[in-house]
Design a protein around this motif. Sequence first.
Motif, mmCIF file in Angstrom:
data_model
loop_
_atom_site.group_PDB
_atom_site.id
_atom_site.type_symbol
_atom_site.label_atom_id
_atom_site.label_comp_id
_atom_site.label_asym_id
_atom_site.label_seq_id
_atom_site.Cartn_x
_atom_site.Cartn_y
_atom_site.Cartn_z
ATOM 1 N N ASN A 173 0.783 -1.241 0.000
ATOM 2 C CA ASN A 173 0.000 0.000 0.000
ATOM 3 C C ASN A 173 0.813 1.290 0.000
ATOM 4 O O ASN A 173 0.262 2.347 -0.330
ATOM 5 C CB ASN A 173 -0.931 0.009 1.225
ATOM 6 N N LEU A 174 2.096 1.251 0.370
ATOM 7 C CA LEU A 174 2.847 2.497 0.524
ATOM 8 C C LEU A 174 2.928 3.277 -0.779
ATOM 9 O O LEU A 174 2.689 4.496 -0.800
ATOM 10 C CB LEU A 174 4.254 2.191 1.048
ATOM 11 N N ILE A 179 1.517 7.957 -4.624
ATOM 12 C CA ILE A 179 0.964 8.428 -5.899
ATOM 13 C C ILE A 179 -0.310 9.248 -5.678
ATOM 14 O O ILE A 179 -0.560 10.233 -6.394
ATOM 15 C CB ILE A 179 0.661 7.222 -6.821
ATOM 16 N N GLU A 180 -1.096 8.875 -4.694
ATOM 17 C CA GLU A 180 -2.368 9.559 -4.458
ATOM 18 C C GLU A 180 -2.218 10.837 -3.641
ATOM 19 O O GLU A 180 -3.183 11.611 -3.528
ATOM 20 C CB GLU A 180 -3.337 8.615 -3.741
ATOM 21 N N PRO A 185 3.374 14.812 -8.274
ATOM 22 C CA PRO A 185 4.818 14.619 -8.151
ATOM 23 C C PRO A 185 5.600 15.926 -7.978
ATOM 24 O O PRO A 185 6.816 15.932 -8.104
ATOM 25 C CB PRO A 185 5.167 13.975 -9.485
ATOM 26 N N THR A 186 4.890 17.025 -7.680
ATOM 27 C CA THR A 186 5.572 18.321 -7.611
ATOM 28 C C THR A 186 6.533 18.403 -6.422
ATOM 29 O O THR A 186 7.574 19.036 -6.505
ATOM 30 C CB THR A 186 4.543 19.453 -7.516
ATOM 31 N N LYS A 193 6.830 11.666 2.899
ATOM 32 C CA LYS A 193 6.601 11.778 4.343
ATOM 33 C C LYS A 193 5.138 11.553 4.688
ATOM 34 O O LYS A 193 4.801 10.834 5.642
ATOM 35 C CB LYS A 193 7.051 13.155 4.843
ATOM 36 N N SER A 194 4.275 12.150 3.902
ATOM 37 C CA SER A 194 2.847 11.992 4.144
ATOM 38 C C SER A 194 2.410 10.543 3.937
ATOM 39 O O SER A 194 1.600 10.007 4.699
ATOM 40 C CB SER A 194 2.067 12.917 3.212
ATOM 41 N N ALA A 195 2.973 9.882 2.914
ATOM 42 C CA ALA A 195 2.588 8.501 2.599
ATOM 43 C C ALA A 195 2.968 7.544 3.726
ATOM 44 O O ALA A 195 2.212 6.615 4.050
ATOM 45 C CB ALA A 195 3.238 8.071 1.293
#
Length: 410
Positions: A173-174, A179-180, A185-186, A193-195
């Motif tokens: 799932n990581l 990607i979401e 991708p900016t 970090k958020s993922a």
Amino acid sequence: MNFQTSFPSLRKILVGIHDLGRKMAAGADLSHAFIMLDGSYGGKEIASSLVDEDPNSPKGMEQLKVRKPPRQISIIRHCVNTALLANSAELDLAMGPSRKASSLDGQSRFLPVFRSGSCSEIGPKTYMEDEHICIDNLTDHLGVGADFLSPGAFYGVFDGHGGKDAASFVCNNLLKFVIEDQHFPTSLEKALKSAFVMTDHAFADTRSLDRSSGTTALTALIFGRTMLIANAGDCRAVLGKRGKAIELSRDHKPNCNVEKLRIEELGGIVSDGYLNGQLSVARAIGDWHMKGPKGSTCPLSAEPELQKTTLTDEDEFLVMGCDGLWDVMSSQCAVTIVRRELMDHNDPERCSRELVREALKRNSCDNLTVIVVCFSSDPPPRIDVPKTRVRRSISLEGLHLLKGVLDSNG
């Protein structure tokens, strides 16, 4: 000590320089003098050319023929005219930026090719709790709608503990959370970090999995020449740069000074190298029996440390491994082994198997997972060591291997 009697050759040189300056002031043609200055390496020979012989005489002309300078030696190199030396310096400054720009242009044209191989072994343990992922082409993996400006790749090593549930969940799932993320991708740093945190929270919400299991997480996200390493735990990423090991992650052990300070500031303790006397890592995803409510700060963190690298043609491969490898092998030793193997057969999967085999020979007592990522389709070039007067009895690769063995024994 009498300076003039102790250095007769130097005295002749000084007299010659004085005579040369006098002739320059008189407007004489001194092109032959510069040739003579460059035609000999000994002070005595130079002085005799300037003082004892007339350059316009037959004998002087004969000496000029004998002392014709080698082509590779600059006339300016031995010239005592400060104006010409200054002009030479200005010329170097003028040429410097263009040479540097040319070098940078060469690096900017480098585009890595991603080839990976992996090996995972249970080792002496009863259960296999490691997971890993290798994606050499993100566009093909993600399918329709994945339109990236540069070729992309993604790799991860997840060392589970307390069961395999956390490692399997993160492995599956990581990347989806990366990607979401709204920053992808900016801003890859914010997205990664958020993922990590979102994956940790999502695992906490699962009902069918053991929330008390945990895992470390080490990932490499690459787009073009930009590689971003994210690490939470004690797995390690090491870059092989022309035979030299460059560590791109820091092992998050509880007794590490930085981690110990963070843990204690948040109310935790480090006892005999274990976080709160229970866990041998300071950062991990899962282990929700040691964490508070979602969103609260706690000594056990799921937030990764990031290391951004711009790849060049000197960066040959990346080694990613769990702590079962690094417990018995130094980073330099691993790079030396992989480089030697790549030069032999150029197969990253065989390299990863060799690292696992070597770790087992050294009595690693953990699960073993290793990924080797190559950045070129060609094997690493042989390193040519310039010949010196002192003979080497060991190759450069041998020196690196010896250093790795000494480091691991220390």
